[in-house]
Design an enzyme around this catalytic site. Structure first.
Site, mmCIF file in Angstrom:
data_model
loop_
_atom_site.group_PDB
_atom_site.id
_atom_site.type_symbol
_atom_site.label_atom_id
_atom_site.label_comp_id
_atom_site.label_asym_id
_atom_site.label_seq_id
_atom_site.Cartn_x
_atom_site.Cartn_y
_atom_site.Cartn_z
ATOM 1 N N ASP A 166 34.777 35.876 35.679
ATOM 2 C CA ASP A 166 35.731 34.761 35.607
ATOM 3 C C ASP A 166 35.025 33.413 35.479
ATOM 4 O O ASP A 166 35.608 32.443 35.010
ATOM 5 C CB ASP A 166 36.567 34.701 36.897
ATOM 6 C CG ASP A 166 37.548 35.848 36.980
ATOM 7 O OD1 ASP A 166 37.799 36.489 35.951
ATOM 8 O OD2 ASP A 166 38.070 36.086 38.080
ATOM 9 N N GLU A 181 44.693 40.284 34.932
ATOM 10 C CA GLU A 181 44.297 40.032 36.323
ATOM 11 C C GLU A 181 45.551 39.825 37.149
ATOM 12 O O GLU A 181 46.684 39.937 36.640
ATOM 13 C CB GLU A 181 43.364 38.820 36.432
ATOM 14 C CG GLU A 181 41.927 39.144 36.064
ATOM 15 C CD GLU A 181 40.887 38.218 36.696
ATOM 16 O OE1 GLU A 181 41.256 37.364 37.530
ATOM 17 O OE2 GLU A 181 39.699 38.361 36.342
ATOM 18 N N HIS A 215 24.241 32.235 43.237
ATOM 19 C CA HIS A 215 25.677 32.266 43.540
ATOM 20 C C HIS A 215 26.074 33.459 44.404
ATOM 21 O O HIS A 215 27.247 33.819 44.494
ATOM 22 C CB HIS A 215 26.506 32.202 42.247
ATOM 23 C CG HIS A 215 26.638 30.790 41.759
ATOM 24 N ND1 HIS A 215 25.544 30.016 41.479
ATOM 25 C CD2 HIS A 215 27.715 29.989 41.561
ATOM 26 C CE1 HIS A 215 25.933 28.811 41.106
ATOM 27 N NE2 HIS A 215 27.247 28.763 41.148
#
Ligand code: FAD
Length: 521
Positions: free
Chosen positions: A169, A279, A104
């Site tokens: 996240d 956030e 990723h």
């Protein structure tokens, strides 16, 4: 930029596959660049040279960089990796080795041009007891394989009513992959990044030595590897701190039109007791209120937000979360109200969701599934992640969010901005952050198409140039640079230690060539 949502899914899938085939089609006989003695190794049968294996190892989430390895190792044990790295060390001309977690990365960081990529996920299948996650009897920690996905860590620990404290996240990332960077999210201001929540590691160094390390044992290796971009060793086990898991969360979103009030409230909240997550993100008048990373708003909320956006152009969302369980269920709403006291969001623009702890932590998965079903996940993702000192965040807003991003109206991806506290980062670790007590994580999570991602990358360069000109001493997170000078600037006072550690643990510069640090030196 053509909006990705206008492109039919089957066309994108076809485009990705044909593009990959054309890249791999240029592959020369791959084994040529590996010494022929490799065929006499025990691991030889676990090396793959086929298009499927090479294709996967030369792609990542970014879909921008493609480096073709000579082979891919599918290890069934840690000894396989040790054998491979030791063999490379013995060669007159060593070949490169890169661990690939879940791939990723966005700039080829887990790739190895002409080298060997180690497919870490292959280890997952080969644990004698069926999994690489063991919760300690004390319940204070879990021993987790470097190849494990955080979603599996969450599931396994929740079975014991426990969970790690610090998250990303998105949970479909490997433990080794995030610990090589830092691993942070809305819990980080309180608990520190994931690298601050590790008690012990097993590492295979660039010399092929298997070492256990912690703050007290082989500490130089421990600090090197955490945030070390995979350059010093391959993490095969991490001992992760656990705590009692909450059952549910109250997730509150408040809307602001003034950036300075928004950041003032964010900074106030991270200094307040009782909050577990904070956030923030931006909404722009040319993009939908919901995006793949967060589908928070109901359709009726969305229309309210759209009319507000027409008036202000840009809005700022502050997300805060309060955990709760059976004992605190009666008091949680009052606690949320208290946290909101004195905040200056736009009156009436506060929204709340009540979710299980698991669903909250796994929230980005919903967006991933939707994007995948439309063929919009495997597109170029020229992300830019920055850590910006608090003292310059207002200048950053004016110069970047307003004057570049909103004015150019190019990106439709999520734009994140939230504060982190330096005190919960350990400066001995390799990870690099700005030199201020509070700094902001800024995530510009652009998605493009294969034809126009370069436009977004040009915008990224414009942003970096703006910061340079304005003297904003930010640091890149998930950094990528093209020259030695830029890396030296990135590491700043840590550069000498970084180099010395490389010489100590990977003197032949075998590991993690995709980071482009020592290959250019
Ligand atoms: P890979 O891309 O496979 O590898 C990354 C680097 O780590 C490479 O250099 C590789 O060689 C090295 N590596 C991999 N495994 C090991 C190992 N076992 N030992 C040593 N080195 C190893 N990051 C955050 O901090 N917070 C977030 O909220 C967040 N959200 C994200 C959401 C999405 C959708 C994506 C795509 C990325 C997100 N990231 C986030 C970034 C992510 O943490 C990094 O890209 C991370 O490297 C991905 O893990 P991976 O397993 O895919 O690593």
């Amino acid at each position: 930029m053509a909006s990705p949502s206008l492109i039919p899914a089957h066309f994108i899938v076809f485009f990705v596959v044909s593009r990959l085939m054309s890249i791999i089609g240029n592959l020369r006989p791959s084994k040529n660049s590996l010494p022929c003695e490799i065929d006499s190794l025990g691991v030889h049968a676990k090396l793959r040279y086929d298009l499927d294996a090479i294709g996967l190892a030369s792609t990542d989430y970014g879909n921008i960089v493609h480096e073709i390895p000579s082979a891919v190792l599918y290890p069934t044990s840690i000894d396989d990796i040790i054998e491979l790295i030791k063999f490379s060390n013995e060669c007159p001309l060593p070949f490169n080795v890169a661990a690939r977690g879940h791939g990723h990365s966005v700039r080829g960081q887990a790739m190895a041009h002409d080298g060997v990529v180690v497919n870490m996920l292959s280890l997952k299948k080969h644990y004698k007891n069926g999994n690489g996650i063991r919760v300690s009897t004390s319940g204070n920690y879990a021993d987790v394989g470097g190849e494990q996905l955080w979603i599996d860590v969450l599931n396994a620990t929740l079975e014991h009513g426990l969970a790690p404290l610090s998250w990303t996240d998105y949970l479909y990332l490997t433990v080794g992959g995030t610990l090589s960077n830092a691993g942070f999210s809305g819990q980080t201001f309180l608990y520190g990044p994931q690298i601050s929540n590790v008690l012990e590691l097993d590492v295979i160094t660039g010399k092929g030595d298997f070492m256990t390390c912690s703050k007290d044992q082989n500490s130089e290796l421990f600090y090197a590897v955490l945030g070390g971009l995979g350059l010093f060793g391959i993490i095969t086990r991490a001992r992760i701190v656990l705590a009692k898991a909450p059952k549910r969360v109250k997730w509150v979103r408040m809307i602001y039109s003034d950036f300075s009030i928004f950041t003032r409230d964010q900074e106030h909240l991270i200094s307040t007791k009782g909050l577990e997550y904070l956030e923030g993100s931006l909404l722009m008048d040319y993009t939908p209120a919901n995006n793949w990373r967060s589908s928070f708003f109901s359709p009726s909320n969305e229309s309210q937000i759209i009319s507000l956006l027409k008036k202000h152009g840009i809005l700022y969302c502050l997300d805060m979360v309060k955990y709760y369980d059976d004992e605190t269920a009666n008091s949680v709403d009052k606690d949320v109200q208290m946290l909101q006291e004195g905040l200056n969001f736009i009156p009436g623009f506060t929204f709340m969701r009540d979710e299980t702890y698991f669903d909250f932590l796994n929230r980005v998965r919903r967006g991933e599934i939707t994007l995948k079903s439309k063929g919009l996940w495997d597109v170029p993702n020229p992300w830019l992640n920055l850590l910006v000192p608090k003292s310059r965040i207002l200048d950053f807003n004016a110069g970047v969010f307003v004057d570049i991003i909103h004015r150019q109206k190019k990106t439709t991806g999520p734009l994140l901005v939230f504060p982190l506290t330096k005190i919960v980062w350990d400066d001995k670790m390799s990870a690099v952050v700005p030199d201020e007590d509070i700094f902001y994580s800024v995530g510009l999570l652009h998605s493009g198409s294969f034809n126009d991602w370069q436009d977004l990358d040009n915008q990224n360069n414009e942003i970096l140039e703006f910061c340079d000109r304005a003297g904003i001493k930010m640091k890149q997170y998930l950094p990528h640079y093209k020259s030695k000078e830029e890396w030296i600037k990135h590491f700043g006072p840590k550069w000498n230690t970084f180099q010395e550690r490389k010489a100590q643990f990977d003197p032949r510069m075998i590991l993690s060539p995709g980071q482009n640090i020592f290959n250019y030196v």
